[in-house]
Design an enzyme around this catalytic site. Sequence first.
Site, short mmCIF file in Angstrom:
data_model
loop_
_atom_site.label_atom_id
_atom_site.label_comp_id
_atom_site.label_asym_id
_atom_site.label_seq_id
_atom_site.Cartn_x
_atom_site.Cartn_y
_atom_site.Cartn_z
N TYR A 170 31.02 50.58 42.70
CA TYR A 170 30.71 49.16 42.47
C TYR A 170 29.22 48.91 42.72
O TYR A 170 28.53 48.32 41.89
CB TYR A 170 31.57 48.29 43.40
CG TYR A 170 31.38 46.80 43.21
CD1 TYR A 170 32.00 46.14 42.15
CD2 TYR A 170 30.59 46.05 44.08
CE1 TYR A 170 31.84 44.77 41.98
CE2 TYR A 170 30.43 44.69 43.91
CZ TYR A 170 31.05 44.05 42.87
OH TYR A 170 30.89 42.69 42.69
N ARG A 202 39.65 33.83 34.62
CA ARG A 202 39.91 33.38 35.99
C ARG A 202 38.64 33.55 36.82
O ARG A 202 37.60 34.00 36.31
CB ARG A 202 41.05 34.20 36.61
CG ARG A 202 40.66 35.63 36.94
CD ARG A 202 41.71 36.38 37.72
NE ARG A 202 41.13 37.60 38.26
CZ ARG A 202 41.81 38.66 38.66
NH1 ARG A 202 43.13 38.66 38.57
NH2 ARG A 202 41.19 39.72 39.16
N LYS A 247 26.30 47.73 39.99
CA LYS A 247 25.56 46.48 40.11
C LYS A 247 24.04 46.72 40.15
O LYS A 247 23.26 45.90 39.67
CB LYS A 247 26.04 45.69 41.34
CG LYS A 247 27.50 45.20 41.22
CD LYS A 247 27.73 44.36 39.97
CE LYS A 247 29.12 43.75 39.89
NZ LYS A 247 29.33 42.93 38.68
N ASN A 279 30.05 38.59 32.63
CA ASN A 279 30.60 38.30 33.96
C ASN A 279 31.74 39.24 34.36
O ASN A 279 32.00 39.42 35.55
CB ASN A 279 31.09 36.83 33.96
CG ASN A 279 32.00 36.52 35.12
OD1 ASN A 279 31.55 36.23 36.22
ND2 ASN A 279 33.31 36.60 34.91
N ASP A 337 38.55 37.94 27.75
CA ASP A 337 39.10 38.61 28.93
C ASP A 337 40.21 39.55 28.49
O ASP A 337 40.75 39.42 27.38
CB ASP A 337 39.66 37.56 29.92
CG ASP A 337 39.66 38.04 31.37
OD1 ASP A 337 40.39 39.02 31.66
OD2 ASP A 337 38.95 37.46 32.19
N THR A 366 37.31 34.94 45.53
CA THR A 366 38.08 34.90 44.28
C THR A 366 39.14 35.99 44.35
O THR A 366 39.26 36.67 45.37
CB THR A 366 37.18 35.19 43.05
OG1 THR A 366 36.71 36.54 43.14
CG2 THR A 366 36.00 34.24 42.94
N ASP A 395 38.40 43.58 25.74
CA ASP A 395 38.10 44.56 26.79
C ASP A 395 36.63 44.91 26.59
O ASP A 395 36.26 45.46 25.54
CB ASP A 395 39.00 45.79 26.63
CG ASP A 395 38.71 46.85 27.67
OD1 ASP A 395 37.62 46.84 28.27
OD2 ASP A 395 39.58 47.72 27.86
N VAL A 396 35.79 44.59 27.57
CA VAL A 396 34.34 44.76 27.37
C VAL A 396 33.92 46.20 27.12
O VAL A 396 32.80 46.45 26.66
CB VAL A 396 33.51 44.19 28.56
CG1 VAL A 396 33.65 42.68 28.65
CG2 VAL A 396 33.89 44.86 29.88
#
Length: 244
Positions: free
Chosen positions: A154, A16, A158, A90, A37, A189, A63-64
């Site tokens: 977060y 998504r 990043k 991503n 995903d 999103t 699951d990354v």
Amino acid sequence: LTDLTGKTAIVTGGARGQGAVEAELLACAGASVLICDVLQDDGVALAEKLTGSGLNVRFQALDVTSESAWATALDVVQEWTGRLDILVNNAGIINRKIIRDMSVEEWRKVMDVNATGAFIGIKLCAPMMMQTGGGSIVNISSNSGFSGHYDPAYTSSKWALRGLTRSAAMEYAQEGIRVNAICPGLIVTDLNRGSPHLKPMIEMTPMKRSGEAEEVAQLVLFLASEGSAYITGEDFVIDGGFTA
Ligand code: NAD
């Protein structure tokens, strides 16, 4: 026109949001795209929709943060097309708690998905890219990775992705693998829909609008293609002038 015919791509968090648009654009350019995903139902539905419109797309639950799940996804690619050319890291999550409210476990979760997930992806995918002379890795960081914010986990994750991007670019340059980061600003999103920060952020953006997932995906496409052959270890901010 960018032609990725014969290339294979993995897009994480592709069920998504921005990842779905990135996967579709890469597939439209001719790539075989494995959408990965944790959202199985959304991923299967998207893959069916895109396959129905003639694109070469598959879904794989991933699951990354799981090394074994990455290994399984690579087995799927090996059996499907036998090569890997493009990896888009991503997948990402956000937790807006400030330090005093955040548990160590909550901190680890964000770092695990956003930073460690990309590390595992690069570590496991690079050897397969090397088998066919190289490839392109695109890490989706954020313009949050340039300053401090009231979402420390977060923001830190990043920043970490930008450091990982530069370090990986140096390590893999000789093997023909380029590694770049995209640092989007506000893209509406499911990650931020309904957030009270949307309106003030748009007001602080010189272009006075949020970005579109398609605009980020166009940059992914460029960085994945030969048009960017001499670009590696770079961050590309795409935020309507917010960071300027
Ligand atoms: P989104 O929440 O719509 O999509 C994120 C996707 O990642 C979802 O499909 C989710 O299921 C998946 N995901 C979460 N944890 C996962 C895991 N452990 N393994 C595999 N997949 C997982 O959000 P989005 O806005 O499309 O975000 C995409 C990327 O862009 C993220 O890395 C995000 O941090 C980054 N980003 C977003 C914005 C924005 O304004 N939306 C701005 C800057 C950066």
